[in-house]
Design an enzyme around this catalytic site. Structure first.
Site, PDB file in Angstrom:
ATOM      1  N   LYS A  53      78.295  76.535  77.196  1.00 33.90           N
ATOM      2  CA  LYS A  53      78.961  75.424  76.835  1.00 33.90           C
ATOM      3  C   LYS A  53      77.834  74.643  75.946  1.00 33.90           C
ATOM      4  O   LYS A  53      78.293  74.244  74.749  1.00 33.90           O
ATOM      5  CB  LYS A  53      79.118  74.649  78.303  1.00 33.90           C
ATOM      6  CG  LYS A  53      80.139  74.996  78.822  1.00 33.90           C
ATOM      7  CD  LYS A  53      80.429  74.119  80.096  1.00 33.90           C
ATOM      8  CE  LYS A  53      81.577  74.787  80.935  1.00 33.90           C
ATOM      9  NZ  LYS A  53      81.725  74.230  82.377  1.00 33.90           N
ATOM     10  N   GLN A  97      78.534  70.303  86.295  1.00 31.55           N
ATOM     11  CA  GLN A  97      78.883  71.481  86.559  1.00 31.55           C
ATOM     12  C   GLN A  97      79.149  71.563  88.048  1.00 31.55           C
ATOM     13  O   GLN A  97      78.346  71.410  88.828  1.00 31.55           O
ATOM     14  CB  GLN A  97      77.856  72.667  86.021  1.00 31.55           C
ATOM     15  CG  GLN A  97      78.152  73.969  86.014  1.00 31.55           C
ATOM     16  CD  GLN A  97      79.482  74.204  85.324  1.00 31.55           C
ATOM     17  OE1 GLN A  97      79.741  74.073  84.237  1.00 31.55           O
ATOM     18  NE2 GLN A  97      80.585  75.193  85.989  1.00 31.55           N
ATOM     19  N   ASP A 120      86.248  66.702  81.546  1.00 31.84           N
ATOM     20  CA  ASP A 120      86.689  67.723  82.407  1.00 31.84           C
ATOM     21  C   ASP A 120      88.212  67.295  82.871  1.00 31.84           C
ATOM     22  O   ASP A 120      88.876  67.903  83.323  1.00 31.84           O
ATOM     23  CB  ASP A 120      85.843  68.004  83.672  1.00 31.84           C
ATOM     24  CG  ASP A 120      85.163  69.418  83.393  1.00 31.84           C
ATOM     25  OD1 ASP A 120      85.629  70.254  82.785  1.00 31.84           O
ATOM     26  OD2 ASP A 120      84.152  69.424  84.153  1.00 31.84           O
TER      27      ASP A 120
END
Ligand code: NAD
Length: 290
Positions: A53, A97, A120
């Site tokens: 990422k 994460q 997200d």
């Protein structure tokens, strides 16, 4: 003959669009979109995902700031970091994460992220916006699925769609997005009876069960479009590891189009994360923080 929907090519093209959008944002506002990535502990897969990422943010000209915290980090300390990132006007997107270590409740952490920075799309406000069709940031993998479908479907109205899997990160948001496009959507899961017959009626199949080769060729209606989200790492008899999808791809030659595994949905997720970060940067102009 099934047409292969090439996720790698589409992800590259989406990232190129994002790079142009980043440059335009920088030129117009003298600000570079910035993604904060928080990693707690040293889970091997998470470390690889975060590295990917971060590398991709650089490729599209964004800034990324990594926060690597010790596996023993307390929930209050993590929440304090989230509060600081929420308040920082130079941070546009925040990604924590998953999975988190056991002493931390992921729900509490995801709820603490400013919905306008929730790239997200997991915050309840964004989940609510998606289900009411009122904007917000949409989870990256489902967004990728719809981008892939858009390459082969122009008009979704009235199509029968079956989603296999009802998770919060894939199945449910995909179903919401298909419903918003006026498909007739059936969401199935581990307790669904007669799955094969349900899938047989579908014009669109999105398989997100994490069950290798669950969906057989005989389940697929001729001309259906198949999106395979499943990724399972299996080790062959010769000891070689490979990634296997939820769909028996070699049996679906009669489908109209399908995504392969790997090279389908997988590459789209990071591309959509980058696109969401640019969206979040635009949202920050509408509702400035700090
Ligand atoms: P999950 O375990 O949270 O949910 C799986 C869902 O599938 C559940 O709702 C379960 O009821 C259903 N299910 C499981 N086995 C089934 C069966 N035999 N029949 C019908 N339904 C069944 O998983 P998830 O996080 O939603 O991920 C699903 C798959 O997608 C996994 O293989 C995962 O690795 C993959 N995935 C890929 C990406 C990506 O490509 N970037 C992102 C997220 C998840």
């Amino acid at each position: 003959m099934v047409a292969i929907i090439d996720g790698r090519a589409l992800a590259r093209s989406l990232s190129d669009d994002t790079a142009r959008a980043v440059a335009a944002f920088r030129d117009r506002h003298a600000v570079v979109p910035c993604l904060a990535v928080v990693l707690v502990g040293e889970d091997a897969a998470s470390t690889v995902y975060v590295a990917r990422k971060v590398a991709e943010t650089a490729r599209v000209g964004m800034i990324s700031v990594e926060h690597r915290l010790d596996a023993g980090t307390s929930q209050p300390d993590l929440l304090a970091l989230i509060a600081a990132l929420n308040a920082d006007p130079q941070v546009h997107g925040i990604l924590v994460q998953l999975p988190l270590p056991p002493q931390i409740d992921p729900g509490r952490v995801l709820d603490a992220i400013d919905p306008a920075k929730d790239v997200d799309g997991f915050h309840p406000v964004n989940v609510g916006r998606l289900s009411t069709g009122t904007g917000g940031l949409v989870p990256c993998t489902p967004l990728g699925c719809l981008e892939l479908l858009d390459t082969v479907i122009a008009d979704y109205r009235g199509l029968d769609a079956v989603v296999i899997g009802k998770s919060n990160i894939v199945g449910k948001p995909v179903a919401m997005m298909l419903l918003e496009r006026e498909c007739t959507v059936t969401v199935t899961h581990i307790a669904t009876r007669g799955l094969a017959d349900i899938v047989r009626s579908a014009d669109i199949v999105v398989a997100a069960a994490g069950s290798p080769r669950l969906v057989r060729g005989a389940w697929i209606k001729p001309g259906a479009v198949v999106i395979d989200v499943g990724i399972t790492r299996v080790v062959d008899a010769d000891g070689r590891a490979r990634l296997v999808g939820d769909v028996a791809f070699d049996e679906i030659g009669h489908a109209r189009a399908a995504t392969p595994v790997p090279g389908g949905v997988g590459p789209m997720t990071i591309a959509c994360l980058l696109a969401n970060t640019v969206r979040a940067a635009h949202l920050s102009l509408a509702a400035p923080h700090g």
